[in-house]
Scaffold this active site. Structure first.
Site, PDB file in Angstrom:
ATOM      1  N   CYS A  71     -10.423  -5.000  -0.038  1.00  0.00           N
ATOM      2  CA  CYS A  71     -11.770  -3.905  -0.582  1.00  0.00           C
ATOM      3  C   CYS A  71     -12.824  -3.688  -1.862  1.00  0.00           C
ATOM      4  O   CYS A  71     -12.151  -4.717  -2.769  1.00  0.00           O
ATOM      5  CB  CYS A  71     -10.868  -2.108  -0.030  1.00  0.00           C
ATOM      6  SG  CYS A  71     -10.184  -1.666  -1.111  1.00  0.00           S
ATOM      7  N   ASN A 128       0.676  -0.854   0.448  1.00  0.00           N
ATOM      8  CA  ASN A 128      -0.294  -0.253   0.013  1.00  0.00           C
ATOM      9  C   ASN A 128       0.473   1.474   0.157  1.00  0.00           C
ATOM     10  O   ASN A 128       1.893   1.461   0.423  1.00  0.00           O
ATOM     11  CB  ASN A 128      -0.720  -0.107   1.220  1.00  0.00           C
ATOM     12  CG  ASN A 128      -0.658  -0.167   2.548  1.00  0.00           C
ATOM     13  OD1 ASN A 128       0.618  -1.009   2.940  1.00  0.00           O
ATOM     14  ND2 ASN A 128      -1.085   0.016   3.086  1.00  0.00           N
ATOM     15  N   GLU A 151       0.598   4.993   0.018  1.00  0.00           N
ATOM     16  CA  GLU A 151      -0.090   5.994   0.641  1.00  0.00           C
ATOM     17  C   GLU A 151       0.251   7.659   0.222  1.00  0.00           C
ATOM     18  O   GLU A 151       1.343   7.651   0.529  1.00  0.00           O
ATOM     19  CB  GLU A 151      -0.453   6.517   1.798  1.00  0.00           C
ATOM     20  CG  GLU A 151      -1.057   4.895   2.895  1.00  0.00           C
ATOM     21  CD  GLU A 151      -1.241   5.176   5.027  1.00  0.00           C
ATOM     22  OE1 GLU A 151      -0.770   5.692   5.081  1.00  0.00           O
ATOM     23  OE2 GLU A 151      -2.319   4.092   5.127  1.00  0.00           O
ATOM     24  N   GLU A 158      -3.072  -4.610  -2.991  1.00  0.00           N
ATOM     25  CA  GLU A 158      -3.564  -5.148  -4.283  1.00  0.00           C
ATOM     26  C   GLU A 158      -3.330  -4.838  -6.103  1.00  0.00           C
ATOM     27  O   GLU A 158      -3.302  -5.388  -6.415  1.00  0.00           O
ATOM     28  CB  GLU A 158      -5.516  -5.996  -3.835  1.00  0.00           C
ATOM     29  CG  GLU A 158      -4.773  -6.430  -2.288  1.00  0.00           C
ATOM     30  CD  GLU A 158      -5.857  -5.691  -1.491  1.00  0.00           C
ATOM     31  OE1 GLU A 158      -4.653  -4.673  -1.700  1.00  0.00           O
ATOM     32  OE2 GLU A 158      -6.617  -6.443  -0.632  1.00  0.00           O
TER      33      GLU A 158
HETATM   34  N1  THU Z   1      -5.429  -1.390   1.929  1.00  0.00           N
HETATM   35  C1  THU Z   1      -5.228  -2.312   1.363  1.00  0.00           C
HETATM   36  O1  THU Z   1      -3.362  -2.073   0.810  1.00  0.00           O
HETATM   37  N2  THU Z   1      -5.823  -3.016   1.033  1.00  0.00           N
HETATM   38  C2  THU Z   1      -6.369  -3.739   1.679  1.00  0.00           C
HETATM   39  O2  THU Z   1      -7.585  -4.653   0.871  1.00  0.00           O
HETATM   40  C3  THU Z   1      -7.138  -2.979   2.428  1.00  0.00           C
HETATM   41  C4  THU Z   1      -6.330  -1.891   2.641  1.00  0.00           C
HETATM   42  C5  THU Z   1      -4.675  -0.464   2.875  1.00  0.00           C
HETATM   43  C6  THU Z   1      -4.929   0.841   1.952  1.00  0.00           C
HETATM   44  C7  THU Z   1      -4.387   2.172   3.586  1.00  0.00           C
HETATM   45  O3  THU Z   1      -2.896   2.228   3.061  1.00  0.00           O
HETATM   46  C8  THU Z   1      -4.245   1.255   5.217  1.00  0.00           C
HETATM   47  O4  THU Z   1      -4.491  -0.143   4.179  1.00  0.00           O
HETATM   48  C9  THU Z   1      -6.018   1.116   6.223  1.00  0.00           C
HETATM   49  O5  THU Z   1      -7.243   1.578   4.854  1.00  0.00           O
END
Ligand code: THU
Length: 132
Positions: free
Chosen positions: A88, A44, A46, A57
């Site tokens: 998500c 992830n 941000e 993902e």
């Molecule tokens: N996040 C993911 O990388 N994958 C998911 O399936 C759900 C959420 C990340 C996004 C964000 O950086 C952190 O988790 C908190 O939501």
């Protein structure tokens, strides 16, 4: 859960160590196995403008699609916390775009028993449209 699936989860765990998540502090890693056997990982990423955050993902998917992949078979998702995280809704739709038949989703987290699911468990009725 077979040895290859556990190995994919270990690759996802390694990817989570590269997470850029200074805001949520929630590190996620993903590893996707394409139908030709190649693997891509992602984490992830941000952003100060929160809505621009990219999930692990989708990072893994774009890494593969950018090198010519179009169909995947398995994805492992690792959370660096004592819990599991299900993909998500946005990631499910993107995963569906490139899904082969009978796609597996492997979930893992610190101290958690790994869980094996199907993409269709999460998205039984994906959006489709005839745009022709
Ligand atoms: N996040 C993911 O990388 N994958 C998911 O399936 C759900 C959420 C990340 C996004 C964000 O950086 C952190 O988790 C908190 O939501």
């Amino acid at each position: 859960m077979n040895a290859e699936q556990l190995e994919l989860l270990a690759t996802a765990e390694a990817a989570a160590s590269h997470s850029y998540s200074p805001y949520s502090k929630f590190a996620v890693g993903a590893a996707i196995r394409w139908s030709d056997g190649a693997v891509n990982s992602g984490t992830n990423v941000e952003n100060l403008s929160y809505g621009l955050t990219l999930c692990a993902e989708r990072s893994a998917v774009v890494a593969g699609v950018g090198s010519g992949q179009r169909k995947w078979q398995e994805i492992a998702i690792w959370v660096a916390a004592e819990q599991l995280a299900y993909p998500c809704g946005a990631c499910l739709q993107v995963l569906n775009e490139f899904a082969d038949e009978n796609c597996h989703v492997i979930l893992g987290g610190k101290g958690q028993e790994p869980v094996l699911k199907l993409l269709t468990d999460f998205l039984p009725n994906p959006f489709t449209a005839d745009l022709g």
